[in-house]
Design a protein around this motif. Structure first.
Motif, PDB file in Angstrom:
ATOM      1  N   ARG A   1      10.845  50.825 -12.831  1.00  0.00           N
ATOM      2  CA  ARG A   1      11.394  51.424 -11.486  1.00  0.00           C
ATOM      3  C   ARG A   1      11.929  52.902 -11.673  1.00  0.00           C
ATOM      4  O   ARG A   1      11.360  53.871 -11.007  1.00  0.00           O
ATOM      5  N   GLU A   2      12.562  53.104 -12.864  1.00  0.00           N
ATOM      6  CA  GLU A   2      12.934  54.526 -13.132  1.00  0.00           C
ATOM      7  C   GLU A   2      11.726  55.505 -13.375  1.00  0.00           C
ATOM      8  O   GLU A   2      11.643  56.575 -12.748  1.00  0.00           O
ATOM      9  N   LEU A   3      10.757  54.997 -14.294  1.00  0.00           N
ATOM     10  CA  LEU A   3       9.596  55.531 -14.536  1.00  0.00           C
ATOM     11  C   LEU A   3       8.780  56.194 -13.271  1.00  0.00           C
ATOM     12  O   LEU A   3       8.427  57.514 -13.058  1.00  0.00           O
ATOM     13  N   TYR A   4       8.668  55.297 -12.314  1.00  0.00           N
ATOM     14  CA  TYR A   4       7.587  55.524 -11.182  1.00  0.00           C
ATOM     15  C   TYR A   4       8.648  55.801  -9.909  1.00  0.00           C
ATOM     16  O   TYR A   4       8.041  55.765  -8.745  1.00  0.00           O
ATOM     17  N   ASN A   5       9.864  55.828 -10.000  1.00  0.00           N
ATOM     18  CA  ASN A   5      10.663  56.337  -8.777  1.00  0.00           C
ATOM     19  C   ASN A   5      10.476  55.360  -7.756  1.00  0.00           C
ATOM     20  O   ASN A   5      10.378  55.623  -6.376  1.00  0.00           O
ATOM     21  N   ILE A   6      10.718  53.990  -8.012  1.00  0.00           N
ATOM     22  CA  ILE A   6      10.628  53.153  -6.918  1.00  0.00           C
ATOM     23  C   ILE A   6      12.175  52.966  -6.411  1.00  0.00           C
ATOM     24  O   ILE A   6      13.200  52.607  -6.937  1.00  0.00           O
ATOM     25  N   PRO A   7      12.285  53.059  -5.009  1.00  0.00           N
ATOM     26  CA  PRO A   7      13.537  53.106  -4.731  1.00  0.00           C
ATOM     27  C   PRO A   7      14.488  51.652  -4.713  1.00  0.00           C
ATOM     28  O   PRO A   7      15.746  51.739  -4.794  1.00  0.00           O
ATOM     29  N   LYS A   8      13.833  50.838  -4.141  1.00  0.00           N
ATOM     30  CA  LYS A   8      14.389  49.372  -4.128  1.00  0.00           C
ATOM     31  C   LYS A   8      14.114  48.398  -5.383  1.00  0.00           C
ATOM     32  O   LYS A   8      12.926  48.339  -5.467  1.00  0.00           O
ATOM     33  N   ARG A   9      14.926  47.841  -5.837  1.00  0.00           N
ATOM     34  CA  ARG A   9      14.828  46.821  -6.817  1.00  0.00           C
ATOM     35  C   ARG A   9      14.428  45.689  -6.090  1.00  0.00           C
ATOM     36  O   ARG A   9      14.881  45.168  -5.157  1.00  0.00           O
ATOM     37  N   HIS A  10      13.083  45.012  -6.518  1.00  0.00           N
ATOM     38  CA  HIS A  10      12.731  43.890  -5.869  1.00  0.00           C
ATOM     39  C   HIS A  10      12.225  42.738  -7.137  1.00  0.00           C
ATOM     40  O   HIS A  10      10.952  42.336  -7.033  1.00  0.00           O
ATOM     41  N   HIS A  11      13.185  42.647  -7.997  1.00  0.00           N
ATOM     42  CA  HIS A  11      12.665  41.325  -8.925  1.00  0.00           C
ATOM     43  C   HIS A  11      14.322  40.817  -9.119  1.00  0.00           C
ATOM     44  O   HIS A  11      15.111  41.489  -9.225  1.00  0.00           O
ATOM     45  N   VAL A  12      13.876  39.537  -9.868  1.00  0.00           N
ATOM     46  CA  VAL A  12      14.967  38.843 -10.295  1.00  0.00           C
ATOM     47  C   VAL A  12      14.489  38.406 -11.830  1.00  0.00           C
ATOM     48  O   VAL A  12      13.353  38.028 -11.932  1.00  0.00           O
ATOM     49  N   LEU A  13      15.393  38.354 -12.715  1.00  0.00           N
ATOM     50  CA  LEU A  13      15.208  37.997 -13.800  1.00  0.00           C
ATOM     51  C   LEU A  13      15.642  36.593 -14.438  1.00  0.00           C
ATOM     52  O   LEU A  13      16.308  35.962 -13.608  1.00  0.00           O
ATOM     53  N   SER A  14      14.639  36.193 -15.357  1.00  0.00           N
ATOM     54  CA  SER A  14      14.670  34.528 -15.551  1.00  0.00           C
ATOM     55  C   SER A  14      16.073  34.546 -16.026  1.00  0.00           C
ATOM     56  O   SER A  14      16.463  33.404 -16.008  1.00  0.00           O
ATOM     57  N   VAL A  15      16.568  35.534 -16.732  1.00  0.00           N
ATOM     58  CA  VAL A  15      17.976  35.065 -17.702  1.00  0.00           C
ATOM     59  C   VAL A  15      19.017  35.078 -16.452  1.00  0.00           C
ATOM     60  O   VAL A  15      20.143  34.607 -16.643  1.00  0.00           O
ATOM     61  N   ASN A  16      18.732  35.463 -15.199  1.00  0.00           N
ATOM     62  CA  ASN A  16      19.706  35.583 -14.172  1.00  0.00           C
ATOM     63  C   ASN A  16      19.424  34.146 -13.227  1.00  0.00           C
ATOM     64  O   ASN A  16      19.693  33.988 -11.833  1.00  0.00           O
ATOM     65  N   ARG A  17      18.663  33.237 -13.702  1.00  0.00           N
ATOM     66  CA  ARG A  17      18.188  32.122 -12.682  1.00  0.00           C
ATOM     67  C   ARG A  17      19.261  31.431 -12.001  1.00  0.00           C
ATOM     68  O   ARG A  17      19.118  30.980 -10.954  1.00  0.00           O
ATOM     69  N   THR A  18      20.427  31.090 -12.786  1.00  0.00           N
ATOM     70  CA  THR A  18      21.487  30.539 -12.219  1.00  0.00           C
ATOM     71  C   THR A  18      22.436  31.239 -11.551  1.00  0.00           C
ATOM     72  O   THR A  18      23.257  30.910 -10.629  1.00  0.00           O
ATOM     73  N   LYS A  19      22.453  32.609 -11.675  1.00  0.00           N
ATOM     74  CA  LYS A  19      23.212  33.435 -11.010  1.00  0.00           C
ATOM     75  C   LYS A  19      22.378  34.792 -10.584  1.00  0.00           C
ATOM     76  O   LYS A  19      22.719  35.849 -10.923  1.00  0.00           O
ATOM     77  N   PRO A  20      21.650  34.507  -9.429  1.00  0.00           N
ATOM     78  CA  PRO A  20      20.640  35.687  -8.959  1.00  0.00           C
ATOM     79  C   PRO A  20      21.796  36.592  -8.109  1.00  0.00           C
ATOM     80  O   PRO A  20      22.579  35.917  -7.525  1.00  0.00           O
ATOM     81  N   PRO A  21      21.240  37.901  -8.316  1.00  0.00           N
ATOM     82  CA  PRO A  21      21.873  38.839  -7.110  1.00  0.00           C
ATOM     83  C   PRO A  21      21.522  38.548  -5.690  1.00  0.00           C
ATOM     84  O   PRO A  21      20.269  38.697  -5.214  1.00  0.00           O
ATOM     85  N   THR A  22      22.462  38.472  -4.957  1.00  0.00           N
ATOM     86  CA  THR A  22      22.610  38.198  -3.623  1.00  0.00           C
ATOM     87  C   THR A  22      21.794  39.298  -2.868  1.00  0.00           C
ATOM     88  O   THR A  22      20.960  38.946  -1.925  1.00  0.00           O
ATOM     89  N   ASP A  23      22.116  40.449  -2.916  1.00  0.00           N
ATOM     90  CA  ASP A  23      21.528  41.615  -2.283  1.00  0.00           C
ATOM     91  C   ASP A  23      20.087  41.729  -2.708  1.00  0.00           C
ATOM     92  O   ASP A  23      19.076  42.217  -1.791  1.00  0.00           O
ATOM     93  N   ILE A  24      19.643  40.914  -3.898  1.00  0.00           N
ATOM     94  CA  ILE A  24      18.138  41.139  -4.061  1.00  0.00           C
ATOM     95  C   ILE A  24      17.564  40.336  -3.557  1.00  0.00           C
ATOM     96  O   ILE A  24      16.157  40.290  -2.681  1.00  0.00           O
ATOM     97  N   ILE A  25      17.901  38.862  -3.204  1.00  0.00           N
ATOM     98  CA  ILE A  25      17.398  37.656  -2.655  1.00  0.00           C
ATOM     99  C   ILE A  25      17.217  38.014  -1.222  1.00  0.00           C
ATOM    100  O   ILE A  25      16.572  37.691  -0.390  1.00  0.00           O
ATOM    101  N   ALA A  26      18.197  38.797  -0.430  1.00  0.00           N
ATOM    102  CA  ALA A  26      18.357  38.928   1.046  1.00  0.00           C
ATOM    103  C   ALA A  26      17.220  39.654   1.351  1.00  0.00           C
ATOM    104  O   ALA A  26      16.842  40.448   0.710  1.00  0.00           O
ATOM    105  N   GLY A  27      16.468  39.268   2.433  1.00  0.00           N
ATOM    106  CA  GLY A  27      15.359  39.935   3.122  1.00  0.00           C
ATOM    107  C   GLY A  27      14.357  39.476   2.614  1.00  0.00           C
ATOM    108  O   GLY A  27      13.087  39.750   3.195  1.00  0.00           O
ATOM    109  N   HIS A  28      14.210  38.485   1.648  1.00  0.00           N
ATOM    110  CA  HIS A  28      12.926  37.713   1.287  1.00  0.00           C
ATOM    111  C   HIS A  28      12.932  36.339   1.692  1.00  0.00           C
ATOM    112  O   HIS A  28      14.061  35.545   1.729  1.00  0.00           O
ATOM    113  N   THR A  29      11.969  35.618   1.755  1.00  0.00           N
ATOM    114  CA  THR A  29      11.442  34.097   2.167  1.00  0.00           C
ATOM    115  C   THR A  29      10.986  33.399   0.942  1.00  0.00           C
ATOM    116  O   THR A  29      10.910  32.247   1.066  1.00  0.00           O
ATOM    117  N   THR A  30      10.170  34.319   0.046  1.00  0.00           N
ATOM    118  CA  THR A  30       9.639  33.772  -0.918  1.00  0.00           C
ATOM    119  C   THR A  30       9.806  34.489  -2.373  1.00  0.00           C
ATOM    120  O   THR A  30      10.324  35.507  -2.166  1.00  0.00           O
TER     121      THR A  30
END
Length: 471
Positions: free
Chosen positions: A416-445
């Motif tokens: 993201r930083e290298l290619y100047n991507i404005p919005k984070r759109h990934h969930v880490l496998s290490v956060n499987r049991t506590k995923p960030p709400t703001d990343i999940i919101a707005g997606h359906t899959t």
């Protein structure tokens, strides 16, 4: 007869007469090794690469990497490696975000290292074929593969190259081709300081070796100069990071570290044949020491140099001890130790035994290291392919939520930083049991890599959604 009094192989002063033919051969070997054996030109960024190359590009100028503020922001765990930043800054200055350019930079660094290693071996009385063979063996060490595969570890390779240049300058002084004056000692200072500032792992063992070598040659001013830089380096580290430095991992206890050392031969060769190579090294050291006529002193020096390197790698021995069979990214820390043992062992072997024994030992060493190299390469091909697929998918589909399963959790944030991507759109496998709400919101899959292809995983998304805390 001391180590320092060994004449140059064949009597030719190769430091003064540049061997164009040998240089071209080593260049071709470097290109073939990187392009066809490691297949680096089919690979992408890996682990630390994106975040470090992005940071390097953001620096106002290369001299900024010598300043404490930049060093603290750049060096993970308080690593004092300003020349690493400059090496990566050069890539960004000429071809930003170009993985191909960065890999060609690696080829150039590898060629320089091979050429310098070849001539250092020649000046320790190793024949041209013998020196070339040792250089080829060095290419098959697992840590050598790691620092050529991993762009962010290039400074290990370049630090080793400059260390070899420092040894070459010490050879010129010790063997009487250069006068031990202010100019020659100044050149020694400059190369030693440069090696230290590529990676702190070169800051103790390399000056110590050159001190011993020049001291044995009765070049006392040069010997003292080799170690005078060490306290200045430690002062610079203190001014940059202070007295307390976090290495990012716990320290092993003394007994646990000793247990880890029993695994080192496997890690450094990539298989159990490393224990046989350790026996070969011991036999060669004994034979060399007997020929020199001062076995106790030679054994003492060898023990001191090896111990100094083991002390240097101790702070990162915890991750090393947990991954000693994996030939993974942490093996880069073993690169100076492994390279030094191979070069020293090759010199000892060449001088201690007759041609028949040399060929037998060399053939066995080649088989052992080639087997380890193939296994290491295949493991890295799998890892590199996963990082490449995730990174390219992430760039191509900024509207899709990606489930990242690479080991380095910070990889896509670096992309993201290298290619100047404005919005984070990934969930880490290490956060499987506590995923960030703001990343999940707005997606359906969510999308994930399955059997080499990216597929939607609605079931995983519902699981993540159920674990995501309500806003």
């Amino acid at each position: 007869m001391s180590v320092a009094s060994i004449p140059a192989g064949g009597g030719d002063t190769v430091w003064r007469r540049f061997g164009v033919g040998w240089a071209l051969l080593l260049l071709l070997i470097a290109i073939a090794y990187d392009a066809f054996f490691l297949r680096i030109f089919s690979q992408w960024w890996f682990e630390d690469d994106p975040v470090l190359f992005a940071f390097a590009k953001s620096a106002a100028n290369p001299l900024a990497f010598f300043l404490p503020g930049t060093l603290k922001a750049y060096g993970a765990g308080g690593a004092l490696a300003p020349l690493q930043g400059i090496s990566e800054w050069i890539d960004g200055a000429f071809a930003y975000r170009s993985v191909t350019f960065a890999h060609w930079h690696n080829v150039a660094s590898l060629t320089a290292t091979l050429w310098l290693g070849f001539h250092v071996l020649r000046h320790f009385s190793v024949s041209r074929p013998g020196a070339l063979f040792i250089c080829v063996l060095w290419l098959f060490l697992p840590p050598t593969i790691v620092v050529n595969e991993f762009l962010a570890a290039r400074h290990y390779l370049e630090g080793f190259a400059v260390s070899l240049l420092a040894v070459g300058i010490a050879q010129e002084i010790a063997q009487g081709r250069w006068t031990e004056d202010g100019l020659s000692i100044g050149k020694l200072y400059l190369t030693l300081a440069t090696a230290m500032l590529f990676k702190e792992i070169f800051a103790i063992t390399v000056p110590l070796f050159i001190f011993i070598y020049l001291y044995e040659a009765k070049r006392y001013r040069g010997a003292i100069g080799a170690v005078v830089l060490v306290p200045f380096y430690l002062l610079y580290r203190y001014l940059s990071f202070g007295a307390g430095v976090s290495w990012g991992s716990p320290f092993l206890g003394p007994m646990a570290y000793l247990r880890y050392l029993t695994h080192l031969p496997y890690a450094m060769a990539g298989n159990c044949g490393g224990y046989l190579l350790l026996i070969f090294f011991g036999l060669a050291l004994v034979g060399f020491a007997r020929k020199r006529g001062r076995p106790i002193r030679v054994f003492g020096y060898a023990t001191l140099l090896i111990a100094s390197n083991l002390v240097v790698i101790y702070p990162v021995s915890y991750p090393l001890s947990h991954e000693w069979m994996e030939n993974g990214a942490w093996d880069r820390v073993l690169f100076p130790l492994d390279s030094g043992l191979l070069f020293a062992g090759g010199i000892f072997w060449f001088q201690a035994f007759n041609p028949q024994v040399r060929r037998l030992g060399g053939g066995l060493a080649l088989i052992i290291l080639l087997c380890g190299a193939v296994v290491t390469r295949e493991k890295w091909q799998v890892m590199m392919a996963q990082y490449r697929r995730e990174g390219l998918f992430y760039l191509a589909h900024p509207d899709r939520l990606l489930y990242s399963e690479v080991r380095a959790a910070f990889f896509l944030d670096g992309v993201r930083e290298l290619y100047n991507i404005p919005k984070r759109h990934h969930v880490l496998s290490v956060n499987r049991t506590k995923p960030p709400t703001d990343i999940i919101a707005g997606h359906t899959t969510i999308w994930r890599l399955v059997d080499g292809k990216f597929r939607q995983d609605r079931k995983l998304f519902l699981e993540l959604e159920s674990h995501s805390p309500s806003p």
